[in-house]
Design a protein around this motif. Structure first.
Motif, PDB file in Angstrom:
ATOM      1  N   ARG A  41     -29.700  72.356  48.339  1.00  0.00           N
ATOM      2  CA  ARG A  41     -30.602  73.434  47.796  1.00  0.00           C
ATOM      3  C   ARG A  41     -31.474  72.715  46.731  1.00  0.00           C
ATOM      4  NH1 ARG A  41     -30.140  79.755  48.637  1.00  0.00           N
ATOM      5  NH2 ARG A  41     -32.263  79.200  48.084  1.00  0.00           N
ATOM      6  N   TYR A  42     -30.853  72.059  45.537  1.00  0.00           N
ATOM      7  CA  TYR A  42     -31.628  71.700  44.212  1.00  0.00           C
ATOM      8  C   TYR A  42     -32.550  70.273  44.807  1.00  0.00           C
ATOM      9  CZ  TYR A  42     -28.826  74.449  41.041  1.00  0.00           C
ATOM     10  OH  TYR A  42     -28.498  75.474  40.450  1.00  0.00           O
ATOM     11  N   MET A  43     -32.097  69.711  45.752  1.00  0.00           N
ATOM     12  CA  MET A  43     -33.065  68.813  46.024  1.00  0.00           C
ATOM     13  C   MET A  43     -34.347  69.023  46.725  1.00  0.00           C
ATOM     14  SD  MET A  43     -32.050  65.479  44.876  1.00  0.00           S
ATOM     15  CE  MET A  43     -32.929  64.344  46.123  1.00  0.00           C
ATOM     16  N   GLU A  44     -33.894  70.155  47.697  1.00  0.00           N
ATOM     17  CA  GLU A  44     -34.890  70.525  48.457  1.00  0.00           C
ATOM     18  C   GLU A  44     -36.026  71.409  47.660  1.00  0.00           C
ATOM     19  OE1 GLU A  44     -34.888  69.740  51.506  1.00  0.00           O
ATOM     20  OE2 GLU A  44     -37.101  70.621  52.058  1.00  0.00           O
ATOM     21  N   ARG A  45     -35.360  72.119  46.499  1.00  0.00           N
ATOM     22  CA  ARG A  45     -36.254  72.895  45.668  1.00  0.00           C
ATOM     23  C   ARG A  45     -36.966  71.905  44.844  1.00  0.00           C
ATOM     24  NH1 ARG A  45     -32.911  77.070  42.287  1.00  0.00           N
ATOM     25  NH2 ARG A  45     -32.289  77.896  44.525  1.00  0.00           N
ATOM     26  N   ALA A  46     -36.616  70.796  44.217  1.00  0.00           N
ATOM     27  CA  ALA A  46     -37.594  69.879  43.532  1.00  0.00           C
ATOM     28  C   ALA A  46     -38.692  69.507  44.467  1.00  0.00           C
ATOM     29  CB  ALA A  46     -36.537  68.538  43.088  1.00  0.00           C
ATOM     30  N   ASP A  47     -38.245  69.144  45.689  1.00  0.00           N
ATOM     31  CA  ASP A  47     -39.434  68.740  46.561  1.00  0.00           C
ATOM     32  C   ASP A  47     -40.463  69.870  46.897  1.00  0.00           C
ATOM     33  OD1 ASP A  47     -40.334  67.144  48.841  1.00  0.00           O
ATOM     34  OD2 ASP A  47     -39.827  68.716  49.918  1.00  0.00           O
ATOM     35  N   GLY A  48     -40.000  71.069  46.958  1.00  0.00           N
ATOM     36  CA  GLY A  48     -40.807  72.220  47.374  1.00  0.00           C
ATOM     37  C   GLY A  48     -41.673  72.650  46.121  1.00  0.00           C
ATOM     38  N   LEU A  49     -41.067  72.463  44.796  1.00  0.00           N
ATOM     39  CA  LEU A  49     -41.702  72.767  43.634  1.00  0.00           C
ATOM     40  C   LEU A  49     -43.044  71.880  43.323  1.00  0.00           C
ATOM     41  CD1 LEU A  49     -39.167  73.874  41.383  1.00  0.00           C
ATOM     42  CD2 LEU A  49     -40.984  75.107  41.928  1.00  0.00           C
ATOM     43  N   ALA A  50     -42.452  70.504  43.722  1.00  0.00           N
ATOM     44  CA  ALA A  50     -43.733  69.280  43.752  1.00  0.00           C
ATOM     45  C   ALA A  50     -44.709  69.452  44.573  1.00  0.00           C
ATOM     46  CB  ALA A  50     -42.869  67.724  43.898  1.00  0.00           C
ATOM     47  N   ARG A  51     -44.418  69.974  46.067  1.00  0.00           N
ATOM     48  CA  ARG A  51     -45.534  70.358  46.884  1.00  0.00           C
ATOM     49  C   ARG A  51     -46.264  71.558  46.421  1.00  0.00           C
ATOM     50  NH1 ARG A  51     -44.775  67.821  51.828  1.00  0.00           N
ATOM     51  NH2 ARG A  51     -42.585  66.478  51.911  1.00  0.00           N
ATOM     52  N   LEU A  52     -45.648  72.486  45.998  1.00  0.00           N
ATOM     53  CA  LEU A  52     -46.201  73.837  45.601  1.00  0.00           C
ATOM     54  C   LEU A  52     -47.325  73.462  44.509  1.00  0.00           C
ATOM     55  CD1 LEU A  52     -46.044  76.799  46.011  1.00  0.00           C
ATOM     56  CD2 LEU A  52     -44.334  76.966  44.120  1.00  0.00           C
ATOM     57  N   ILE A  53     -46.878  72.752  43.335  1.00  0.00           N
ATOM     58  CA  ILE A  53     -47.723  72.442  42.429  1.00  0.00           C
ATOM     59  C   ILE A  53     -48.930  71.532  42.715  1.00  0.00           C
ATOM     60  CG2 ILE A  53     -48.020  70.979  40.116  1.00  0.00           C
ATOM     61  CD1 ILE A  53     -45.082  71.878  39.532  1.00  0.00           C
ATOM     62  N   SER A  54     -48.680  70.438  43.750  1.00  0.00           N
ATOM     63  CA  SER A  54     -49.744  69.805  44.366  1.00  0.00           C
ATOM     64  C   SER A  54     -50.854  70.663  45.213  1.00  0.00           C
ATOM     65  CB  SER A  54     -49.377  68.776  45.328  1.00  0.00           C
ATOM     66  OG  SER A  54     -48.641  67.648  44.799  1.00  0.00           O
ATOM     67  N   ALA A  55     -50.199  71.515  45.792  1.00  0.00           N
ATOM     68  CA  ALA A  55     -51.113  72.594  46.706  1.00  0.00           C
ATOM     69  C   ALA A  55     -51.742  73.537  45.630  1.00  0.00           C
ATOM     70  CB  ALA A  55     -50.075  73.367  47.599  1.00  0.00           C
ATOM     71  N   THR A  56     -51.254  73.894  44.503  1.00  0.00           N
ATOM     72  CA  THR A  56     -52.064  74.699  43.653  1.00  0.00           C
ATOM     73  C   THR A  56     -53.067  73.896  42.980  1.00  0.00           C
ATOM     74  OG1 THR A  56     -50.158  75.943  43.311  1.00  0.00           O
ATOM     75  CG2 THR A  56     -51.805  76.168  41.724  1.00  0.00           C
ATOM     76  N   THR A  57     -52.908  72.633  42.579  1.00  0.00           N
ATOM     77  CA  THR A  57     -53.753  71.754  42.086  1.00  0.00           C
ATOM     78  C   THR A  57     -55.142  71.673  42.866  1.00  0.00           C
ATOM     79  OG1 THR A  57     -52.310  70.458  40.848  1.00  0.00           O
ATOM     80  CG2 THR A  57     -54.259  69.575  40.868  1.00  0.00           C
TER      81      THR A  57
END
Length: 312
Positions: free
Chosen positions: A14-30
């Motif tokens: 969950r933590y590894m997938e969460r780090a990946d998801g947050l990275a994608r989320l910030i990129s998408a918002t940017t």
């Protein structure tokens, strides 16, 4: 397998997938803030709403600082004291892996430990400008390498099923949040936008999930809101689609012998997904629909926690 070991493996994933998801989320918002908002001349989900979508509003407000781009990025990416940040997720994944190293190949520890050290070094130097995207790319690429390594080296036993269980629950949750940032922000608000801009919204959403090429190959070369939402919610073959994640969760629970103990929220999500009016969601209500899925994923986690963990 001991429940303590199962819980550590579950949370490692969950933590590894969460780090990946947050990275994608910030990129998408940017991307949304830079490329979409100025063109449509409307307010889209901003940095403060990103805090709310990730479920960190209460913790962020305690700091008493404005929700500017810099502060939000620091809080969600670099603040290791924030349980909802990339830095915290990587550190927690490393700790969970450290306590279960005997289960995994040596290369898994080397990969996660290296990710921890490199990300820590980048954060200490600041995440401004190009360094931010380099940091986000590092997290995404290393998570892909981690997933590939374990799928290619672990036996198909309870340990791998516990890993997949955590991975796909977290991936489904992060998918709804990424869709919320880009999809919900623009649904029903794009009538006056040029067609290339409308297409660009959905293309960026797919790219943030590494799904644009697969969509074009298996669905359509055209970018249409209805097709993209149906693909990300209901496709049974794309590994980042919600339906695919749900199927994998059910498969892992069946292999672990406990699907009957958690089937209420699981089957409820399947029913909601099956009955979803995709065309209607392209006009309104997408945010509420995704929010409902997130609530049910939380209920599913609570059932799993009671069934598999806290038994010693």
């Amino acid at each position: 397998m001991l429940s303590r070991v199962a819980e550590n493996i579950y949370w490692l994933a969950r933590y590894m997938e969460r780090a990946d998801g947050l990275a994608r989320l910030i990129s998408a918002t940017t991307n949304t803030m830079l490329d979409i908002a100025p063109v449509v001349k409307q307010q889209v989900r901003g940095w403060d709403q990103l805090i709310a979508i990730t479920g960190n509003a209460e913790a962020f407000e305690k700091g008493g600082i404005p929700a500017s781009e810099r502060e939000v990025i620091d809080f969600l990416a670099a603040d290791v004291s924030n349980p909802g940040s990339i830095a915290f997720a990587i550190k927690a994944a490393r700790e969970n892996l450290r306590t279960t190293r005997e289960v995994f190949p040596r290369e898994a520890w080397e990969l996660v430990n290296n990710l921890y050290l490199r990300s820590k070094e980048m954060i200490e130097g600041g995440l401004s400008g190009e360094k931010r995207q380099a940091f986000l790319d590092l997290v995404t690429h290393e998570n892909l390498a981690f997933t590939g390594l374990l799928n290619g080296t672990l036996c198909n036993d309870d340990e791998l099923e516990a890993l997949r269980l955590g991975q796909f629950i977290e991936r489904a949750d992060m998918l709804t949040r990424i869709m919320d940032v880009q999809g919900s922000a623009m649904v029903g608000r794009m009538e006056d936008a040029p067609k290339p801009v409308r297409n660009g919204v959905w293309l960026m959403l797919l790219r943030s999930l590494s799904g644009d090429q697969i969509y074009r190959r298996h669905v359509s070369p055209r970018m249409r809101a209805q097709d993209v939402l149906a693909f990300l919610l209901k496709d049974r073959k794309f590994p980042r689609a919600f339906q695919f994640c749900l199927t994998q969760v059910e498969r892992s629970l069946t292999a672990l012998g406990g699907v009957q103990d958690v089937d209420d929220p699981l089957h409820e999500m399947g029913r909601v997904l099956y009955e979803a009016d995709i065309h209607g969601l392209t006009e309104s209500g997408l945010h509420e629909f995704l929010d409902g899925l997130q609530v049910r994923l939380g209920e599913l986690h609570d059932r799993i926690n009671g069934r598999y963990f806290n038994q010693e």
